[in-house]
Design a protein around this motif. Sequence first.
Motif, mmCIF file in Angstrom:
data_model
loop_
_atom_site.group_PDB
_atom_site.id
_atom_site.type_symbol
_atom_site.label_atom_id
_atom_site.label_comp_id
_atom_site.label_asym_id
_atom_site.label_seq_id
_atom_site.Cartn_x
_atom_site.Cartn_y
_atom_site.Cartn_z
ATOM 1 N N TRP A 122 0.609 -1.152 0.029
ATOM 2 C CA TRP A 122 -0.112 -0.234 0.002
ATOM 3 C C TRP A 122 0.767 1.362 -0.002
ATOM 4 O O TRP A 122 1.585 1.822 1.103
ATOM 5 C CB TRP A 122 -1.627 -0.131 1.527
ATOM 6 N N VAL A 123 0.591 2.011 -0.597
ATOM 7 C CA VAL A 123 1.586 3.534 -1.167
ATOM 8 C C VAL A 123 0.070 4.190 -1.240
ATOM 9 O O VAL A 123 -1.044 4.520 -1.769
ATOM 10 C CB VAL A 123 2.510 3.104 -2.045
ATOM 11 N N GLY A 124 1.563 5.754 -1.192
ATOM 12 C CA GLY A 124 0.152 6.873 -2.027
ATOM 13 C C GLY A 124 0.327 7.042 -3.360
ATOM 14 O O GLY A 124 1.404 5.802 -3.935
ATOM 15 N N PRO A 125 -0.897 7.421 -4.102
ATOM 16 C CA PRO A 125 -0.932 7.609 -5.688
ATOM 17 C C PRO A 125 0.187 8.663 -6.253
ATOM 18 O O PRO A 125 0.908 7.905 -7.753
ATOM 19 C CB PRO A 125 -1.773 8.787 -6.088
ATOM 20 N N ASP A 126 0.800 8.620 -6.005
ATOM 21 C CA ASP A 126 2.275 9.927 -6.262
ATOM 22 C C ASP A 126 3.982 8.726 -5.393
ATOM 23 O O ASP A 126 5.094 9.616 -5.439
ATOM 24 C CB ASP A 126 2.715 11.237 -6.185
ATOM 25 N N PHE A 127 3.415 7.573 -5.244
ATOM 26 C CA PHE A 127 4.882 6.960 -4.509
ATOM 27 C C PHE A 127 5.957 7.244 -5.842
ATOM 28 O O PHE A 127 5.616 6.403 -6.848
ATOM 29 C CB PHE A 127 4.313 5.662 -4.074
ATOM 30 N N ARG A 128 6.772 7.821 -5.037
ATOM 31 C CA ARG A 128 8.451 6.973 -5.647
ATOM 32 C C ARG A 128 9.171 6.946 -5.513
ATOM 33 O O ARG A 128 9.118 7.062 -3.891
ATOM 34 C CB ARG A 128 9.144 8.391 -6.684
#
Length: 324
Positions: A122-128
């Motif tokens: 699970w990550v945020g939508p702009d995770f890099r």
Amino acid sequence: MSLLFRDIGGASPTPAGSVVCIGAFDGLHRGHQALIGRARARARELGLPLVVLSFEPLPREFFMAPEPPARLILPAAKIAGLQALEVDVIGLLRFNPAMVAMAAEDFVRALLVAKLAAREVWVGPDFRFGHRRGGDVALLQRMGAELGFATHALPLVEDAGERVSSTAVRAALANAELDRAAVLLGRPYTIPGRVVRGKQLGRTLGYPTANLRFGGKRPPMHGIFATWVHGVGDRPMASVSSLGTRPTVNGKEPLLEAHLFDFNGDLYGKRLSVEFVAKLRDELKFDGLPALIEQMDRDSAQARAILASLPKAGHPHSLSLTTP
């Protein structure tokens, strides 16, 4: 008590599988809480431990040294906050040149698959992530389809049309918008820590203080504040606090100094949490100690009046960030 690890190598803390949540998590604001909450719910449904991965120092601190961005929360408080959010395993990964050089694909294989046996990520939508920020949600989804884990990106959390983010919290604090910061965080902004010995100048001026260091990090605001101090007794104590470098006495390291009203006792070594209620003024450099004392008298009177006007002493905390 959560299990803590710092490095990618070593034995797996979750050999039977895990649900993994990844992010910087500076501040543990409402967006972070929503992401961790969704991952925690899935972990409980699957009967697997929840792992939260973060980094120390934060990547932006590493790349922007020696002028790093302001920091909202220190490592010990972040760990305590994650424990309060019922995280089973915390990975506070050392962000160093080896981590910087690691390809995104190697991060996935070595950490998410080999060490954590991830079933969901699970990550945020702009995770890099990864070398030159080469990894993103799409890469996680592609690799997960091959390696046996699903990837979920939680939509952004907004409040009054504004994205809930660490950047927004920093901006609110820098502008002394403490009520707005509290809305974004889901709780009043606080700084916890252990009381350390200072030069005891405040005591000689009639204003003894409990001093908390900010871990060599850059605080998100400076100035003089009306505050509550938690951890001394059963109730928060009214106080006036200085957060900054003390220009009148040529201070260098950022220090939080809290003067507790109507208190006389030894707090050295005690863990406290300072809750910021209102900013009184910016830091100033005075011509001498007499002028400083006169201003401290005015600051104390103003802080007392502000805190006395509140309906009750302190605010309920939806997330405890007191260090264990």
